[in-house]
Motif scaffolding. Structure first.
Motif, PDB file in Angstrom:
ATOM      1  N   HIS A  43      10.580  57.203  20.775  1.00  0.00           N
ATOM      2  CA  HIS A  43      10.065  56.550  20.031  1.00  0.00           C
ATOM      3  C   HIS A  43       8.691  56.259  19.730  1.00  0.00           C
ATOM      4  CE1 HIS A  43      14.418  55.511  20.146  1.00  0.00           C
ATOM      5  NE2 HIS A  43      14.291  54.753  21.349  1.00  0.00           N
ATOM      6  N   PRO A 100       1.275  47.290   8.886  1.00  0.00           N
ATOM      7  CA  PRO A 100       2.670  47.961   8.466  1.00  0.00           C
ATOM      8  C   PRO A 100       3.398  48.574  10.526  1.00  0.00           C
ATOM      9  CG  PRO A 100       1.252  48.183   6.844  1.00  0.00           C
ATOM     10  CD  PRO A 100       0.617  47.505   7.959  1.00  0.00           C
ATOM     11  N   ALA A 101       4.508  47.800  10.660  1.00  0.00           N
ATOM     12  CA  ALA A 101       4.670  48.503  11.642  1.00  0.00           C
ATOM     13  C   ALA A 101       5.087  50.019  11.050  1.00  0.00           C
ATOM     14  CB  ALA A 101       5.962  47.189  12.062  1.00  0.00           C
ATOM     15  N   PRO A 102       5.791  50.389  12.171  1.00  0.00           N
ATOM     16  CA  PRO A 102       6.872  51.528  12.063  1.00  0.00           C
ATOM     17  C   PRO A 102       8.129  51.143  11.658  1.00  0.00           C
ATOM     18  CG  PRO A 102       5.280  51.805  13.965  1.00  0.00           C
ATOM     19  CD  PRO A 102       5.236  50.669  13.892  1.00  0.00           C
ATOM     20  N   SER A 103       8.619  51.983  10.939  1.00  0.00           N
ATOM     21  CA  SER A 103      10.163  51.671  10.537  1.00  0.00           C
ATOM     22  C   SER A 103      11.106  52.005  12.175  1.00  0.00           C
ATOM     23  CB  SER A 103      10.414  52.489   9.018  1.00  0.00           C
ATOM     24  OG  SER A 103      10.493  54.345   9.729  1.00  0.00           O
ATOM     25  N   GLY A 104      12.256  51.721  12.278  1.00  0.00           N
ATOM     26  CA  GLY A 104      12.878  51.944  12.791  1.00  0.00           C
ATOM     27  C   GLY A 104      12.497  51.449  14.539  1.00  0.00           C
ATOM     28  N   PHE A 106      10.755  50.848  17.733  1.00  0.00           N
ATOM     29  CA  PHE A 106       9.427  51.599  18.156  1.00  0.00           C
ATOM     30  C   PHE A 106       8.882  50.479  19.305  1.00  0.00           C
ATOM     31  CE2 PHE A 106       8.811  48.066  14.877  1.00  0.00           C
ATOM     32  CZ  PHE A 106       7.380  47.269  15.218  1.00  0.00           C
ATOM     33  N   TYR A 144       9.660  46.936  20.343  1.00  0.00           N
ATOM     34  CA  TYR A 144       9.877  45.221  19.435  1.00  0.00           C
ATOM     35  C   TYR A 144      11.566  44.697  19.427  1.00  0.00           C
ATOM     36  CZ  TYR A 144       9.186  42.983  14.670  1.00  0.00           C
ATOM     37  OH  TYR A 144       8.916  42.060  13.561  1.00  0.00           O
TER      38      TYR A 144
END
Length: 202
Positions: A43, A100-104, A106, A144
């Protein structure tokens, strides 16, 4: 004899007009420790660098020692901590809270430097006398949205070579940051953090 030399050194570094040279982290070639466990977490790790919580400049203060201005604590996070954690995660990004936060799935990391201080003496039997610097800091990792941290490090790092003159601050402080990263990696290995974080999202 050693206490006398230590006292004389303290006086020499504290007298008026003998300001300590400032330290610039960006000019250091910080050595990155190698973890014992080289398996990487799949991740992404997003290290949040919040200037309101971690200033870029701090001052190391100590009794009998002139203040030492340290510039570039953000470089320690953006370059040195990022390179260290890149050995442990497949992707490591450092940025402000607005990034912006990573997708999926993390994980987020948070760095705090609580204090920088200096002291006159030795680091133990057989070590040279001089001015040393301490840093109290912490690094936390949390999935997260999770209610608790997956990994916590809170510790004290120390420079491993002394400041023996007002112009030898830079190499001494480099060893401080190297000691901080070395202790972090040792704690990561000792806590078997990989086994715990690799299960996130499974």
């Amino acid at each position: 004899m050693r206490p006398l030399r230590t006292t004389l050194l303290a006086l020499a570094l504290a007298v008026a007009g003998c300001s300590m040279h400032p330290v610039y982290v960006a000019e250091m070639e910080t050595k990155i420790p190698q973890p014992g466990e080289l398996r990487r977490i799949e991740h992404p790790l997003f290290i949040i660098l919040d200037p309101t919580k971690l200033p870029d400049t701090m001052t190391a203060l100590g009794q009998g020692v002139k203040p030492i201005e340290v510039y570039g604590l953000h470089t320690f996070v953006e370059r040195d901590l990022q390179r260290t954690m890149s050995q442990l995660f497949t992707t490591v990004t450092v940025g402000p809270p607005s990034l912006p936060a990573p997708s999926g799935i993390f994980l987020t990391g948070e760095v705090l430097v609580n204090s920088l201080s200096s002291f006159v003496g030795t680091r133990g039997p057989g070590t040279p006398s001089g001015v040393y610097v301490r840093m109290q800091w912490s690094f936390r990792i949390r999935a997260y949205g999770a209610p608790a941290d997956a990994f916590i490090y809170q510790g004290t790092a120390e420079s491993t070579v002394p400041i023996t003159a007002t112009n030898t601050t830079q190499p001494a402080l480099q060893t401080l940051f190297e000691d901080a990263l070395r202790r972090l990696v040792s704690h990561y290995d000792g806590q078997k953090a990989y086994e715990r974080m690799a299960r996130i999202g499974a």
